[in-house]
Write a protein that holds these residues in place. Structure first.
Motif, mmCIF file in Angstrom:
data_model
loop_
_atom_site.group_PDB
_atom_site.id
_atom_site.type_symbol
_atom_site.label_atom_id
_atom_site.label_comp_id
_atom_site.label_asym_id
_atom_site.label_seq_id
_atom_site.Cartn_x
_atom_site.Cartn_y
_atom_site.Cartn_z
ATOM 1 N N VAL A 350 0.870 -1.310 -0.153
ATOM 2 C CA VAL A 350 0.081 -0.015 0.032
ATOM 3 C C VAL A 350 0.711 1.332 0.015
ATOM 4 N N SER A 351 0.280 2.335 -0.711
ATOM 5 C CA SER A 351 1.211 3.538 -0.766
ATOM 6 C C SER A 351 0.701 4.510 0.471
ATOM 7 N N GLU A 352 1.403 5.600 0.596
ATOM 8 C CA GLU A 352 1.047 6.289 1.567
ATOM 9 C C GLU A 352 -0.302 7.009 1.397
ATOM 10 N N ARG A 353 -0.575 7.161 0.207
ATOM 11 C CA ARG A 353 -1.904 7.633 -0.231
ATOM 12 C C ARG A 353 -3.128 6.750 -0.181
ATOM 13 N N GLY A 354 -2.642 5.313 0.186
ATOM 14 C CA GLY A 354 -3.800 4.240 0.623
ATOM 15 C C GLY A 354 -3.929 3.656 -0.581
ATOM 16 N N GLU A 355 -3.176 3.903 -1.704
ATOM 17 C CA GLU A 355 -3.445 3.033 -2.878
ATOM 18 C C GLU A 355 -2.776 1.738 -2.931
ATOM 19 N N TRP A 356 -3.646 0.569 -3.306
ATOM 20 C CA TRP A 356 -2.947 -0.739 -3.346
ATOM 21 C C TRP A 356 -2.211 -1.311 -4.577
ATOM 22 N N TYR A 357 -1.019 -1.872 -4.392
ATOM 23 C CA TYR A 357 -0.053 -2.627 -5.379
ATOM 24 C C TYR A 357 0.091 -4.054 -5.121
ATOM 25 N N GLU A 358 0.335 -4.450 -6.499
ATOM 26 C CA GLU A 358 0.575 -6.110 -6.450
ATOM 27 C C GLU A 358 2.090 -6.079 -7.070
ATOM 28 N N LEU A 359 2.927 -6.774 -6.377
ATOM 29 C CA LEU A 359 4.177 -6.954 -6.874
ATOM 30 C C LEU A 359 4.734 -8.362 -7.189
ATOM 31 N N SER A 360 5.242 -8.482 -8.377
ATOM 32 C CA SER A 360 5.581 -9.925 -8.721
ATOM 33 C C SER A 360 7.084 -9.860 -9.031
ATOM 34 N N PRO A 361 7.419 -11.177 -8.935
ATOM 35 C CA PRO A 361 8.972 -11.188 -9.309
ATOM 36 C C PRO A 361 9.163 -11.269 -10.805
ATOM 37 N N ASP A 362 10.543 -11.190 -10.909
ATOM 38 C CA ASP A 362 11.135 -11.278 -12.619
ATOM 39 C C ASP A 362 11.418 -12.637 -12.837
ATOM 40 N N GLY A 363 11.454 -13.458 -11.654
ATOM 41 C CA GLY A 363 11.986 -14.558 -11.852
ATOM 42 C C GLY A 363 13.328 -15.116 -11.937
ATOM 43 N N ASN A 364 14.131 -14.159 -11.835
ATOM 44 C CA ASN A 364 15.690 -14.583 -12.226
ATOM 45 C C ASN A 364 16.591 -13.682 -11.558
ATOM 46 N N SER A 365 16.352 -13.136 -10.337
ATOM 47 C CA SER A 365 17.401 -12.326 -9.705
ATOM 48 C C SER A 365 17.378 -12.958 -8.239
ATOM 49 N N PHE A 366 18.729 -12.874 -7.606
ATOM 50 C CA PHE A 366 18.731 -13.193 -6.131
ATOM 51 C C PHE A 366 18.434 -11.795 -5.089
ATOM 52 N N ASP A 367 18.580 -10.721 -6.080
ATOM 53 C CA ASP A 367 18.123 -9.527 -5.025
ATOM 54 C C ASP A 367 16.583 -9.578 -5.099
#
Length: 377
Positions: A350-367
């Motif tokens: 969630v952002s500071e403005r209360g907006e919701w986000y979905e985060l998905s991996p790129d599938g190829n990074s240790f970071d």
């Protein structure tokens, strides 16, 4: 005793080992790190069942799927190779309390990848688990590799899934089973030394599929699925640094460090005694992981992951973690706070403005934060 290992050539999915004579002794973190001189021959795959009823027909059926150039031993057949697996079947089966999972055991000294082996030869039974002392080509997410030296616990097993939308959550169920099993076995060792804290609380899940102790990676999970006969067949590969000192610290060395620190603080430190400390064994740990998995998977299959999510989130690294991302096709930076998992198994923020986000991996990074895809909900 330090051992040299020379890999000479590979045939199919099995490694050939050439004998070496070099034997030395080294001292590591208060106890001896040991490995063993290997002798020439193709390591064998042994196939055993928990009960006689499960042994004959199923074991022979599995054997029929494995190429003839791979030596297999079924049940009580005699082992002919010096480089047979160190995994002790009787200890494992004595501890195993599952109904289905892991009741057929494949063991080998060396293999390219336990997961690839099961997939390549179509061994998809949920009863099967394959354990190897060493993997030449252990795999991580994407194109990442997983270092699999002697001393670790490397295994793969199968399960089924009816709906595609549930596939992303299987790795979370496995992470939960792994961390609960390690916690249980570590607690037993610590309590014998009068210790009630200092280890278990530092075991964490790093989303989506890694096991950490503080900032040290000690394990990883990789799931592959295929679809046939109206169901998804999932082959799950797990690698745990249990007794190997490389590439990072291992579970038992970290456990010994906690005990060593406690003994020193309590003025009970006696270095020679650390050599005789009970440690977490491969066989019992694997049995407990599969027990936890079977129990949790039944809950997941009947009630969905929401029923397990509070327990899962209690173990992970990311609760209320603050991160900065750039929106897709934008140079604008957004401050987000991670809240949990979305309905699709991605990170929910969630952002500071209360907006919701979905985060998905790129599938190829240790970071963890490198290449995450940010999508506004």
């Amino acid at each position: 005793m330090n051992i040299s290992l020379r890999l000479v050539e590979s045939t199919s999915k099995i490694l050939k080992i050439r004998r070496t004579r070099k034997i030395n002794k080294t001292r590591v973190s208060g106890y001896f790190q040991r490995s063993y001189t290997l002798m020439a021959s193709t390591p064998e795959i042994r196939i055993t069942g928990k009960s006689p009823e499960e042994s004959e027909s199923i074991l022979l059926q599995i054997r029929s799927k494995i190429p003839t150039n791979v030596r297999t031993i079924v049940g009580k057949e005699t082992c002919t190779s010096f480089t047979s697996a160190s995994f002790v079947e009787s200890l494992y089966f004595n501890e195993l309390k599952t109904v289905t999972t892991g009741r057929i055991l494949l063991t080998s000294f060396a293999v390219d990848s336990t997961q690839s082996f099961l997939r390549d030869y179509g061994i998809i039974s949920p009863e099967v688990v394959f354990v190897s002392d060493y993997q030449e080509e252990g795999r991580g997410r994407g194109k990442n590799s997983w270092s699999s030296p002697l001393g670790g616990l490397y295994f793969s097993f199968n399960c089924t899934c009816r709906e595609a939308k549930n596939l992303p959550f299987i790795q979370y169920v496995i992470c939960l089973a792994v961390i609960e099993a390690i916690s249980r076995e570590a607690s037993s060792v610590l309590l014998e030394n009068g210790i009630t804290s200092g280890f278990i609380e530092n075991l964490k899940i790093k989303w989506p599929n890694d096991i950490y102790y503080k900032n040290i990676k000690i394990g990883g999970i990789l799931c592959h699925s295929s679809y046939s006969d109206g169901v998804y067949h999932v082959t799950n590969g797990i690698g745990l640094n249990l007794n190997n000192m490389a590439p990072t610290a291992c579970i038992n060395s970290l456990l010994c460090s906690v005990i060593e620190g406690f003994k020193y603080k309590e003025k009970k430190w006696n270095p020679p005694n650390l050599l005789n400390l009970e440690k977490i064994g491969k066989e019992k740990l694997l049995a407990k992981i599969l027990e936890y998995f079977e129990d949790y998977y039944e809950i997941f299959d009947t009630k969905g992951f929401k029923a397990l999510e509070p327990l899962y989130l209690s173990h992970w690294l990311h609760s209320r973690q603050k991160v900065n991302f750039r929106e897709f096709d934008s140079q604008k930076s957004i401050a987000l706070q991670i809240q949990g998992l979305s309905s699709t198994g991605c990170l929910l923020a969630v952002s500071e403005r209360g907006e919701w986000y979905e985060l998905s991996p790129d599938g190829n990074s240790f970071d963890f934060f490198s290449g995450l895809i940010c999508r506004k909900l």
